[in-house]
Each structure stands twice: as C-alpha cells, then as structure tokens.
Design a protein around this motif. Structure first.
Motif, mmCIF file in Angstrom:
data_model
loop_
_atom_site.group_PDB
_atom_site.id
_atom_site.type_symbol
_atom_site.label_atom_id
_atom_site.label_comp_id
_atom_site.label_asym_id
_atom_site.label_seq_id
_atom_site.Cartn_x
_atom_site.Cartn_y
_atom_site.Cartn_z
ATOM 1 N N UNK A 26 0.636 2.150 1.503
ATOM 2 C CA UNK A 26 1.658 1.112 1.604
ATOM 3 C C UNK A 26 1.534 0.337 2.915
ATOM 4 N N UNK A 27 1.375 1.066 4.016
ATOM 5 C CA UNK A 27 1.269 0.432 5.330
ATOM 6 C C UNK A 27 0.012 -0.442 5.411
ATOM 7 N N UNK A 28 -1.080 0.009 4.805
ATOM 8 C CA UNK A 28 -2.313 -0.771 4.809
ATOM 9 C C UNK A 28 -2.140 -2.064 4.024
ATOM 10 N N UNK A 29 -1.468 -1.982 2.873
ATOM 11 C CA UNK A 29 -1.232 -3.187 2.075
ATOM 12 C C UNK A 29 -0.369 -4.184 2.835
ATOM 13 N N UNK A 30 0.659 -3.683 3.498
ATOM 14 C CA UNK A 30 1.538 -4.570 4.265
ATOM 15 C C UNK A 30 0.772 -5.241 5.405
ATOM 16 N N UNK A 31 -0.051 -4.469 6.091
ATOM 17 C CA UNK A 31 -0.815 -5.021 7.210
ATOM 18 C C UNK A 31 -1.783 -6.091 6.729
ATOM 19 N N UNK A 32 -2.441 -5.843 5.605
ATOM 20 C CA UNK A 32 -3.365 -6.843 5.052
ATOM 21 C C UNK A 32 -2.621 -8.120 4.681
#
Length: 386
Positions: A26-32
């Motif tokens: 989830x955090x990776x998707x948000x950062x992208x």
C-alpha cells in the motif's frame, strides 16, 4: 483485503507477516502515485524542478515537509489515510513551493514569506494550504463561516425562494425560480458596482466512476450556464482503492459554489428517482440514458427561459461589470488548470420517446430547498427530501 482493514490493523501489521506485506504494498503504491502527481504538477505549471525523493512518514506532527539538505519531500501517512486525495495534492504543492524557493529562486529563506507566496501563486496552491499549519478541516468542509453577512443574507433569501419552488401552483413555482435568477444577477451587479472583493474557491466531486456519464456532462453544463461557476473534468486518485476515478471540480465564488454544489447533488440524486417513476408508468421498455438526457435538456430550457425573464432593464447596464466578474473567474480557472483543454460533448439518443418524456418532466422539475442553518452558521448544502 480492503485497505481500510489494513489501516485499522496498524498494530497487528507489526506482528502479522501478511498485514505487514500488504501495508508495504500500500505504501509503495501511494509513493508511486505521489511521484506521478509531482511530475504532473511540474508539467501543468511548467516548473523545471529536479525530482526529489518522496517519502511517506508516520508519527510526525506536520502534514508535509521539504528538507533541502537531503532533498526529501515527505508527507504524513495520516494525511493520506484520513483525507481526500485532492487535499493531499494541495499539501504536496505547498511543499513543492518550498522547493521552488530553495532551488529555482536560490533563496535561503525557508519560511512563509513573500517568496514562498510567490511560489504558491505559481503552483496555484489553495488558500487554505498556504499557511504554516494548513487548515485542512477548512478544505474538507469548505467552511461556510467564510461567508460574509451579505452572502449569508442572499443564501437565506434563496432558501425561501426554493421553498416556494415546492408549490403545486405552477405559476408560483415559476415566479420563485425567476426571482432566484434575478436575485443572482442583482447580487453580482451590486458587488461589482461597489468593487467588493470576490474570493474564489473550488469543490471536488467524485462518484468513483471510471467513465464520465453523459448526464454528468449535462449537469455540468447547467451549472456553468446558470449558476456562475466553471467546471473542469479531471481524474482523482483514491488512496483506499489505490486507483484513479473520474472527478469534476467546481470553481467560483464562495456563495455561488455552495448553491451550485446543492443543485448538482440535487439533480444527481433526483434523476434515478424520476427514472424509477417513469419506468413504472411507461408501459413499455424505455432507455434510461435517453430519459436522463431529456430530463436535463428540459430543465436547461426551463432555466434558460427563466433567466431571460429575470433580466430586467436596470440590470442590462451591468453587463460590462458582470463580464469583468466572469473574466476574474476565468483567470482563477486558468491559474489552477493552465493546460486545460475544452471539449464539446455530443449526447447519443437511443430512445426518442424516452427523451421526449424526460424533456416534458424536465421543463416542470423544481429545485427543493436544501440550505440548513445550525448555530448561526450556514452548513454545506445537501439535497432536500422530496
């Protein structure tokens, strides 16, 4: 697993490998997505900035921060979890304004002084997001305390007129809507004649749809034609679903935004109710989209006739002032969306009988009152019950 469950299971994530994995995903998707937003902002506002590292942080007391030494732009995870994405984007733009001061203007100043506000103007940062703390609750509620006493008085008068619009007496209801149009014109005239300052704002509406339905474009046309707002269709990321949906942004003065917001939601919720009644009485197979187009076409024609009837002789001399007001709104829209492209939409009819039935009802459709007062402050407009 629904990401809401991931958010509420923060403590469990540290002990359950599955939760921890989903949370990292989830955090990776948000950062992208934040990187994509950063690049889009640079493109939209023609800002030649070198991309920094972007991080989502936890346990901090700020919504966002620009750290020039390590060239890192960080946002609070609670901001992403608890607030709409358009609010997240405004905070991101705030921090990009700080980056612009340091790197583009080569200034050592790190506060919120003139250079920072100059950068905010460049990125069209919303007024609520320009302060050191950022009044995010104001961004969510579009706090009507911002209304002046004069604006509040006009809204109260509009509420009474919409109440008359419920009358079964067609003549009385028609006169009420004409008075709303006349009152709106006179209000603009008086403010412009007295050189009263007009502040502009925006409201984002998203129904979590991946395609803009035809009837939504017609509602937008009605609002821009008769309710003194402008509208831009866009895409808005949803942090919970981790995908983007179609959205529309209403822009205008505070008073006009509140009325347009009410009218939009009233029409949006009224269409399926009228469709269900039509389908039950049609006695034949009917097309919903054609019926919707007919309803809104008829309602547009009704408002057009009322608008012409409301334009009195003493208001005709104010057209130059009203044109200037429109130019100010156009400039606000151009600042927020400098690369916007206007497109025309053509509605396709599949059922002419359904269209004609809808058009007849649309010419008789009446707006219901939805303005509410509580503790002396006007609250956001909601559709009235029919």
């Amino acid at each position: 697993m629904d990401s809401k469950d991931i958010n509420s299971g923060k403590e469990q994530a540290f002990h359950d490998p599955l939760f921890a994995k989903l949370r990292r995903f989830q955090m990776r998707n948000w950062t992208e997505q934040l990187y994509r937003e950063y690049e889009n902002i640079c493109f939209q506002y023609r800002a030649d900035l070198k991309k920094p590292s972007i991080a989502i942080v936890e346990g901090c007391r700020y919504w966002g921060r620009w750290e020039p030494i390590i060239r890192r732009l960080s946002l609070n995870r609670d901001l992403i979890v608890n607030y709409p994405w358009d609010t997240v984007v405004e905070v991101l733009k705030h921090e990009m304004a700080h980056q612009w001061v340091h790197e583009a203007l080569d200034s050592p100043h790190s506060g919120h002084g003139p250079e920072f506000h100059q950068a905010c103007d460049r990125f069209a940062v919303a007024s609520w997001a320009r302060s050191a703390t950022g009044d995010i609750q104001q961004a969510i509620s579009r706090n009507p305390e911002k209304l002046s006493p004069e604006d509040a008085a006009v809204l109260k008068r509009v509420e009474k007129l919409l109440a008359l619009g419920r009358s079964d007496n067609e003549h009385e209801a028609c006169l009420a809507m004409k008075e709303v149009q006349r009152l709106n014109q006179r209000y603009q005239w008086e403010r412009l004649k007295n050189r009263a300052e007009t502040s502009y704002d925006y409201i984002t509406i998203c129904h979590k749809l991946k395609v803009v339905p035809q009837h939504q474009t017609l509602i937008a046309s009605i609002l821009s034609s008769f309710f003194s707002v402008d509208i831009v269709f866009n895409s808005l990321y949803d942090a919970k679903d981790q995908i983007s949906y179609k959205s529309l942004e209403l822009m205008g003065s505070t008073k006009h935004l509140q009325i347009a917001d009410y009218v939009y939601h009233y029409l949006w919720h009224q269409l399926p109710l009228l469709w269900q009644a039509h389908k039950a009485n049609a006695g034949r197979k009917s097309n919903r989209k054609s019926f919707y187009i007919g309803l809104l076409t008829g309602f547009h024609e009704q408002l057009e006739e009322q608008s012409k009837a409301a334009t009195s002789k003493d208001l005709s001399e104010a057209q130059a002032l009203i044109t200037r007001n429109r130019q100010e709104l156009d400039q606000f829209v151009a600042d927020r969306h400098p690369r916007v492209h206007r497109r025309s939409y053509q509605c396709q009819l599949r059922d002419n009988d359904a269209f004609q039935d809808g058009k007849k009802q649309g010419r008789l459709m009446k707006l219901r009152p939805g303005i509410r007062q509580h503790e002396g402050a006007l609250k956001r407009l909601k559709p009235g019950h029919t």
